[in-house]
Write an enzyme that holds these catalytic residues in place. Sequence first.
Site, mmCIF file in Angstrom:
data_model
loop_
_atom_site.group_PDB
_atom_site.id
_atom_site.type_symbol
_atom_site.label_atom_id
_atom_site.label_comp_id
_atom_site.label_asym_id
_atom_site.label_seq_id
_atom_site.Cartn_x
_atom_site.Cartn_y
_atom_site.Cartn_z
ATOM 1 C CE1 TYR A 159 -109.239 135.045 32.006
ATOM 2 C CE2 TYR A 159 -110.655 135.497 33.894
ATOM 3 C CZ TYR A 159 -110.496 135.106 32.579
ATOM 4 O OH TYR A 159 -111.587 134.811 31.825
ATOM 5 C CG HIS A 312 -115.846 129.148 27.828
ATOM 6 N ND1 HIS A 312 -114.755 128.603 27.200
ATOM 7 C CD2 HIS A 312 -115.471 130.386 28.239
ATOM 8 C CE1 HIS A 312 -113.753 129.474 27.232
ATOM 9 N NE2 HIS A 312 -114.157 130.559 27.857
ATOM 10 C CD1 TRP A 402 -102.868 133.659 33.006
ATOM 11 C CD2 TRP A 402 -104.206 132.475 31.657
ATOM 12 N NE1 TRP A 402 -103.653 134.545 32.311
ATOM 13 C CE2 TRP A 402 -104.484 133.838 31.477
ATOM 14 C CE3 TRP A 402 -104.935 131.517 30.931
ATOM 15 C CZ2 TRP A 402 -105.453 134.297 30.594
ATOM 16 C CZ3 TRP A 402 -105.888 131.963 30.058
ATOM 17 C CH2 TRP A 402 -106.142 133.348 29.885
HETATM 18 O O1 EZ4 Z 1 -109.567 132.335 29.636
HETATM 19 O O2 EZ4 Z 1 -111.500 131.680 26.715
HETATM 20 O O3 EZ4 Z 1 -114.672 132.455 31.367
HETATM 21 N N1 EZ4 Z 1 -113.939 132.725 30.488
HETATM 22 C C1 EZ4 Z 1 -112.628 132.432 30.450
HETATM 23 C C2 EZ4 Z 1 -111.896 132.824 29.196
HETATM 24 C C3 EZ4 Z 1 -110.704 131.916 28.907
HETATM 25 C C4 EZ4 Z 1 -110.368 131.971 27.444
HETATM 26 C C5 EZ4 Z 1 -109.248 130.986 27.111
HETATM 27 O O4 EZ4 Z 1 -109.141 130.821 25.761
HETATM 28 O O5 EZ4 Z 1 -112.098 131.888 31.398
HETATM 29 O O6 EZ4 Z 1 -111.493 134.171 29.275
HETATM 30 CO CO CO Z 2 -113.565 131.134 32.763
#
Ligand code: EZ4
Ligand code: CO
Length: 402
Positions: A159, A312, A402
Amino acid sequence: MRIADARVIVTSPGRNFVTLKIVTADGVTGVGDATLNGRELAVAAYLTEHVVPLLIGRDPARIEDTWQLLYKGAYWRRGPVTMSAIAAVDTALWDIKGKVAGLPVYQLLGGRSREAVTVYGHANAETVDDVLGEVAHYVDHGYRAVRVQTGVPGLTGVYGVSRDPRHYEPAGGAVPAESVWSTPRYLEHTPRVFEKVRAEFGPDLMLLHDVHHRLTPIEAARLGRSLEPYALTWMEDPVPAELQEGFRLIRSHTTTPIAVGEVFNSIWDCQQLITEQLIDYVRTTVVHAGGISHLRRIFDLANLYHVRSGSHGATDLSPVCLAAALHVDVSIPNFGLQEYMAHTAETDAVFPHTYRFAGGMLHPSEEPGLGVDIDEEAAARYPYRAAALPVNRLADGTLHSW
Ligand code: EZ4
Ligand code: CO
């Protein structure tokens, strides 16, 4: 004044976005983001089938009453689809109210509490050596805060690491991609990354890291402790947060600050985390947590408990969401940080806006309303393409967060 029309616009200038545009009888328009990554059409249908018919003929000035109508009136409460749809209406109505008043939305929220909004960028690379160069890129561009993600030796598709380092997009084809996860390898590797980054960039740069819901509380406690020498600003989403009391265990072991909330959609999802002071930053957003009105309620509650905002701001939150977020961020007393990942040029062209980046900060628009719009002709050139978020499995095939 009455609402004459409301349109749901789905467009994919490189990635999918859902936008609600509300039009009043005298021609004032307002926009709201309704994008839910990987589940876009569920929100589009919820709006088109169940919300738009309720809006026509209503007074657009009644933001709170409309929010309550859509929340209580559905009988079925909360959930990401419902709350993203409510968010889009709420955001569009604040946009209209600002335009009618002739004021940028932050003025309606009480005015500026700071000059501008400090943001953090995303430095990412497969290797530690390469990520140092990425951090340097953000520092050179004036950022005071940088999120650092790297690959983990032995794992592919970790990720936060992207092929195009400046535009991370986890959603891929119509079927979810699969990656393999190992918690022991991650816990071994991550402190080594931050040891090097802190040594290279010194004590002043704010450093952040996203764990992306992959650990258990005791594993998160170990990670937090191992990162203490490098003084992170936060570790994000250390564990999945449905079990709010689980954070007591993390808290009792580490002083590394915790940020949680990007997948939350209501104040109830973070009530215990906030009131027990189990987190330091709450990452709820305009689009996924019920719009400007509800987000303000969450941040006001957080303010009572020394919790700051850390919304976010990945690229799946459209420029409409980002524009709205900046009006909230600049006005609240307990702002912390705002995540910022610049959108692609195609996306910026579909969503003309007047917020701007300078000196590690985003400056909200000074125009009446939100200061962002959707160019419907440009949007029509980019039809929807199904794009799913990945899934994560352990080596034995067990499905992991995930
Ligand atoms: O995985 O916005 O902090 N940012 C995140 C993002 C999320 C995506 C999911 O749509 O965790 O990258
Ligand atoms: Co995040």
